[in-house]
Scaffold this motif. Structure first.
Motif, PDB file in Angstrom:
ATOM      1  N   ILE B 276       0.723  -1.489  -0.359  1.00  0.00           N
ATOM      2  CA  ILE B 276       0.222   0.290  -0.155  1.00  0.00           C
ATOM      3  C   ILE B 276       0.512   0.857  -0.013  1.00  0.00           C
ATOM      4  O   ILE B 276       0.777   2.162  -0.843  1.00  0.00           O
ATOM      5  CB  ILE B 276      -0.996  -0.255   0.965  1.00  0.00           C
ATOM      6  N   GLU B 277       1.292   1.187   1.247  1.00  0.00           N
ATOM      7  CA  GLU B 277       2.852   2.313   1.131  1.00  0.00           C
ATOM      8  C   GLU B 277       3.881   2.658   0.255  1.00  0.00           C
ATOM      9  O   GLU B 277       3.576   4.001  -0.983  1.00  0.00           O
ATOM     10  CB  GLU B 277       3.630   2.255   2.450  1.00  0.00           C
ATOM     11  N   GLY B 278       4.176   1.478  -0.936  1.00  0.00           N
ATOM     12  CA  GLY B 278       4.817   1.830  -2.401  1.00  0.00           C
ATOM     13  C   GLY B 278       3.939   1.959  -3.765  1.00  0.00           C
ATOM     14  O   GLY B 278       4.907   3.085  -4.061  1.00  0.00           O
ATOM     15  N   GLY B 279       2.992   2.008  -3.127  1.00  0.00           N
ATOM     16  CA  GLY B 279       1.652   2.118  -4.214  1.00  0.00           C
ATOM     17  C   GLY B 279       1.245   4.076  -3.935  1.00  0.00           C
ATOM     18  O   GLY B 279       1.806   4.820  -5.441  1.00  0.00           O
ATOM     19  N   ARG B 280       1.301   4.325  -3.148  1.00  0.00           N
ATOM     20  CA  ARG B 280       0.689   5.690  -2.416  1.00  0.00           C
ATOM     21  C   ARG B 280       2.498   6.067  -2.792  1.00  0.00           C
ATOM     22  O   ARG B 280       2.030   7.398  -3.493  1.00  0.00           O
ATOM     23  CB  ARG B 280       0.548   5.531  -1.406  1.00  0.00           C
ATOM     24  N   ALA B 281       3.654   5.879  -2.759  1.00  0.00           N
ATOM     25  CA  ALA B 281       4.464   7.171  -3.089  1.00  0.00           C
ATOM     26  C   ALA B 281       5.094   6.772  -4.646  1.00  0.00           C
ATOM     27  O   ALA B 281       5.640   7.517  -4.333  1.00  0.00           O
ATOM     28  CB  ALA B 281       5.414   5.942  -2.097  1.00  0.00           C
ATOM     29  N   GLY B 282       4.410   5.993  -5.105  1.00  0.00           N
ATOM     30  CA  GLY B 282       4.495   5.692  -6.350  1.00  0.00           C
ATOM     31  C   GLY B 282       5.935   5.185  -6.873  1.00  0.00           C
ATOM     32  O   GLY B 282       6.771   5.530  -8.016  1.00  0.00           O
ATOM     33  N   LYS B 283       6.218   4.258  -5.729  1.00  0.00           N
ATOM     34  CA  LYS B 283       7.317   4.026  -6.626  1.00  0.00           C
ATOM     35  C   LYS B 283       6.062   2.362  -7.132  1.00  0.00           C
ATOM     36  O   LYS B 283       7.065   1.345  -7.672  1.00  0.00           O
ATOM     37  CB  LYS B 283       7.830   2.626  -5.195  1.00  0.00           C
TER      38      LYS B 283
END
Lengths: 297, 297
Positions: B276-283
């Motif tokens: 989730i964090e990786g997706g939100r951070a554009g990574k």
């Protein structure tokens, strides 16, 4: 799509004003109007999604498939509620606007710079009994004549390529979208990583200064407070569509000669070849993006 | 999806053999089986396409929407003719295979490395009366146990990420596809341009050496004689899906405790947060691609 006038003259597009004029000159003349209307897809004049084998599919069906696909993508974001208010930028003959109004019960403002197209759009809306749901306005997406935060969604098909100041377009889109609103757009583009110089002959032929790309649009969106939800690249559609339009042009040349000048047909054919070759060479694509006016996904 | 065993131990994945073993250990144990079966989506265990608002949509519906979407894309290429022969790589419980067989009348070979999943897949096929149209085989897509030029299409959902030798996977896919055949695949990926080092904590948590990206897969495909027809990047789906699975895990924790160990649940929750964090951070993103075994578009 291609910014050249009916005599194939080169048109400068170094300013917002010029871009508006180029696209207006291109679309707002009788040869273009008749060609797009009779050959390209009737009410819809954007790139289609074809079902192979290509020879058995029709431009009109493929164009409608594009509307259905993009509307389906937009619907997943939850903005296509009944009574929602949308803005179609570069609305052409209004085929997509009528499709969205019929299917989702939304209201649409069409913004377009070709009076010939706008007139036909309004006539169609009256015939369809949708004139109270669709408003047609003359204007450019470089200077959207609307209040801030007015729209639940923006829809734009194969129009932004005409703009020489794409940052300005994204600033305008972000300004008029409500917070949480979504923009769905498609455009012919350069493939990511393709330098302008390697498509110079194509740009000259199609009379554009440069083209957008997924990377460029994504970066402009971010700069303007728009989060990228999804991106789509469909080089096969680019090649299919222009191949199909060219085949139609050849097959119906006698008929088309009765309403388009030989010079216009010749220029159109050469322009189509450049799109097809660029797509096959991995230099050009056609695709779409969805953005939301929000802080994060 | 994530290669870790049910005790959250780090698993090396430096060889084809190891990757096969990692994914096998991950999927082929009772905690995983029960979690994927009861929480993730039942017959389908891939990333879903959600309709917002997210709280009103279901994992199972979203998973089916993914099958419909990818099948629709594949159908446009013309390969889903009745009697066509397809190969599902990393077929899990076989939900997509049954969907394709029912909708298009095709034949599917399922290749999968988790015997627990394969057993359930075969049982479902018998129950559905589709056992004569679907064959389930134990094996890895690093070494596809099939003849050259045998399939009209390949289908693979969220499986290639487990492979440490993705070139080998593409070589194998190209080998077994008939000329003109099409591969449709989805996978969780790095965003283009994201370096491995910037997602190192995520990779460690999810026990992968590195991840694919649209650019990487496109380049591997080209190297193996596969032309890229279309690419799709859906970071919103990645965030939606893992958020939804996490919400389900929290909401049903008492029930899930009856069939999954606390350690498994805790590891799963931390893994989901990283996605989730990786997706939100554009990574990170999740997306798909279609390739054709052909010389050009």
């Amino acid at each position: 799509m291609r910014v050249e006038n009916s005599n194939g003259e080169t048109l400068k597009d170094t300013s917002s004003k010029a871009a508006k004029d180029n696209a207006e000159i291109y679309y707002d003349n009788d040869d273009s109007d008749r060609f797009y209307f009779h050959v390209w897809g009737g009410e819809d004049i954007h790139v289609g999604l074809y079902k192979e084998p290509l020879a058995q599919d029709e431009i009109r069906e493929a164009s409608l498939r594009t509307d259905e696909w993009l509307a389906g993508e937009l619907a997943l974001t939850g903005v296509l509620q009944p009574q929602a208010k949308g803005l179609d930028l570069g609305s052409g003959y209004g085929g997509a606007a009528r499709f969205l109004v019929r299917k989702f019960g939304v209201f649409i403002d069409c913004l377009n710079i070709a009076p010939i197209q706008n007139k036909r759009n309004e006539e169609y809306n009256v015939q369809a009994g949708l004139a109270d749901k669709i408003t047609v306005r003359y204007g450019s997406f470089q200077d959207i004549p609307c209040e801030d935060n007015s729209y639940d969604f923006i829809w734009s098909q194969d129009a932004f390529l005409h703009s020489p100041d794409k940052l300005r377009v994204f600033q305008e889109c972000s300004r008029v979208l409500k917070p949480g609103g979504v923009m769905a757009m498609t455009d012919p583009m350069k493939e990511d990583g393709i330098d302008k110089s390697s498509i110079q002959p194509i740009l000259e032929r199609i009379k554009l200064h440069d083209m957008g790309s997924l990377v460029l649009y994504r970066s402009l969106a971010k700069e303007c407070g728009l989060v990228t939800l999804r991106t789509f690249s469909r080089p096969d559609s680019l090649v299919h569509h222009y191949s199909k339009v060219k085949a139609e042009l050849v097959k119906r040349s006698d008929e088309i000669a009765s309403f388009c000048s030989p010079q216009f047909q010749e220029n159109m054919k050469r322009g189509l070849d450049h799109w097809i070759e660029g797509g096959r060479a991995g230099k050009l694509t056609w695709g779409g993006m969805l953005f939301r006016k929000a802080d994060k996904l």
